[in-house]
Design a protein around this motif. Sequence first.
Motif, PDB file in Angstrom:
ATOM      1  N   ARG A  19       6.186   1.741  -6.417  1.00 14.49           N
ATOM      2  CA  ARG A  19       5.614   3.082  -6.440  1.00 14.49           C
ATOM      3  C   ARG A  19       4.103   2.938  -6.330  1.00 14.49           C
ATOM      4  O   ARG A  19       3.495   2.125  -7.019  1.00 14.49           O
ATOM      5  CB  ARG A  19       5.996   3.744  -7.762  1.00 14.49           C
ATOM      6  CG  ARG A  19       5.357   5.058  -8.056  1.00 14.49           C
ATOM      7  CD  ARG A  19       5.926   5.653  -9.336  1.00 14.49           C
ATOM      8  NE  ARG A  19       5.366   5.032 -10.520  1.00 14.49           N
ATOM      9  CZ  ARG A  19       4.473   5.606 -11.313  1.00 14.49           C
ATOM     10  NH1 ARG A  19       4.057   6.829 -11.064  1.00 14.49           N
ATOM     11  NH2 ARG A  19       4.013   4.991 -12.378  1.00 14.49           N
ATOM     12  N   LEU A  20       3.493   3.710  -5.422  1.00 13.75           N
ATOM     13  CA  LEU A  20       2.040   3.753  -5.319  1.00 13.75           C
ATOM     14  C   LEU A  20       1.549   4.900  -6.187  1.00 13.75           C
ATOM     15  O   LEU A  20       2.137   5.976  -6.188  1.00 13.75           O
ATOM     16  CB  LEU A  20       1.596   3.983  -3.870  1.00 13.75           C
ATOM     17  CG  LEU A  20       2.065   2.962  -2.840  1.00 13.75           C
ATOM     18  CD1 LEU A  20       1.465   3.300  -1.482  1.00 13.75           C
ATOM     19  CD2 LEU A  20       1.730   1.554  -3.241  1.00 13.75           C
ATOM     20  N   VAL A  64      -2.916   1.630  -7.111  1.00 16.14           N
ATOM     21  CA  VAL A  64      -2.126   0.457  -7.463  1.00 16.14           C
ATOM     22  C   VAL A  64      -0.709   0.629  -6.952  1.00 16.14           C
ATOM     23  O   VAL A  64      -0.234   1.747  -6.728  1.00 16.14           O
ATOM     24  CB  VAL A  64      -2.105   0.192  -8.991  1.00 16.14           C
ATOM     25  CG1 VAL A  64      -3.501  -0.125  -9.507  1.00 16.14           C
ATOM     26  CG2 VAL A  64      -1.488   1.340  -9.753  1.00 16.14           C
ATOM     27  N   ALA A  65      -0.050  -0.508  -6.783  1.00 17.26           N
ATOM     28  CA  ALA A  65       1.383  -0.556  -6.495  1.00 17.26           C
ATOM     29  C   ALA A  65       2.038  -1.118  -7.748  1.00 17.26           C
ATOM     30  O   ALA A  65       1.593  -2.132  -8.290  1.00 17.26           O
ATOM     31  CB  ALA A  65       1.663  -1.438  -5.294  1.00 17.26           C
ATOM     32  N   LEU A  73       1.786  -4.798  -8.992  1.00 18.59           N
ATOM     33  CA  LEU A  73       2.061  -5.687  -7.869  1.00 18.59           C
ATOM     34  C   LEU A  73       0.947  -5.714  -6.833  1.00 18.59           C
ATOM     35  O   LEU A  73       0.896  -6.614  -6.004  1.00 18.59           O
ATOM     36  CB  LEU A  73       3.368  -5.263  -7.185  1.00 18.59           C
ATOM     37  CG  LEU A  73       4.609  -5.229  -8.065  1.00 18.59           C
ATOM     38  CD1 LEU A  73       5.800  -4.713  -7.276  1.00 18.59           C
ATOM     39  CD2 LEU A  73       4.887  -6.607  -8.652  1.00 18.59           C
ATOM     40  N   GLY A  74       0.075  -4.716  -6.846  1.00 18.13           N
ATOM     41  CA  GLY A  74      -1.001  -4.663  -5.871  1.00 18.13           C
ATOM     42  C   GLY A  74      -2.066  -3.675  -6.289  1.00 18.13           C
ATOM     43  O   GLY A  74      -1.819  -2.790  -7.122  1.00 18.13           O
ATOM     44  N   LEU A 114      -0.418   0.165   0.659  1.00 19.75           N
ATOM     45  CA  LEU A 114      -1.665   0.494  -0.031  1.00 19.75           C
ATOM     46  C   LEU A 114      -2.755   0.876   0.975  1.00 19.75           C
ATOM     47  O   LEU A 114      -3.515   1.816   0.750  1.00 19.75           O
ATOM     48  CB  LEU A 114      -2.128  -0.673  -0.902  1.00 19.75           C
ATOM     49  CG  LEU A 114      -1.412  -0.843  -2.239  1.00 19.75           C
ATOM     50  CD1 LEU A 114      -1.717  -2.213  -2.848  1.00 19.75           C
ATOM     51  CD2 LEU A 114      -1.780   0.275  -3.206  1.00 19.75           C
ATOM     52  N   MET A 115      -2.828   0.151   2.092  1.00 21.59           N
ATOM     53  CA  MET A 115      -3.831   0.467   3.113  1.00 21.59           C
ATOM     54  C   MET A 115      -3.602   1.847   3.723  1.00 21.59           C
ATOM     55  O   MET A 115      -4.548   2.635   3.863  1.00 21.59           O
ATOM     56  CB  MET A 115      -3.811  -0.593   4.225  1.00 21.59           C
ATOM     57  CG  MET A 115      -4.588  -1.823   3.905  1.00 21.59           C
ATOM     58  SD  MET A 115      -6.325  -1.496   3.520  1.00 21.59           S
ATOM     59  CE  MET A 115      -6.892  -0.735   5.033  1.00 21.59           C
TER      60      MET A 115
END
Length: 193
Positions: A19-20, A64-65, A73-74, A114-115
């Motif tokens: 989930r972002l 964030v991820a 995670l990201g 994310l990008m």
Amino acid sequence: MFARAPFFADLPAPTPAVRLRAETAADEAAREALLDAAMGPNRRRKSSEAIRRDRLPAEGLSLVAESDAGELLGTVRLWNVAAGARSGEPVPALLLGPLVVSSCCEGLGIGSALMRRAVAESRWRGHAAIVLVGDAPFYERFGFGADMAADLVMPGPFERHRLLGLALRDGALAGAAGLIVPTGLPASRALAA
């Protein structure tokens, strides 16, 4: 994390549900640990870091991820900058970075997600351009190019071919030349609030 027993080694790893979302203050420790693991101890010596140091990220542009289990995670953040100047006036833009994905999830599309979200959010919030220092083969798929940042420079050493730009509005980086400098709010403003 997502480790598998050796007797399942021939099976594909399950893709975690991701989930972002907007970053929160509660993410700070996990984000810093993720950045340290991915970028190493010298990450704070980069030219991009000189621009980010003691500044707040651009409003609403820290993402964030997160796994369905709540694991970070990201991460990606964008920062308010002046991308040089044009006709003596600063060119407003964003500096993207760092973009980092946990090593356990590389190749699963989390960085790309994310990008896409960062670019879309930036455009939706009315920003005109984004600059970054990164690998052209990855960032070109999102519209970034070295030609857009050809006349811009970073404070301190940087690899010219890795300085990329993206115009979110036609002509946003046309004629922009000179040093990329921070314009965002000082981090001390967050402490006072």
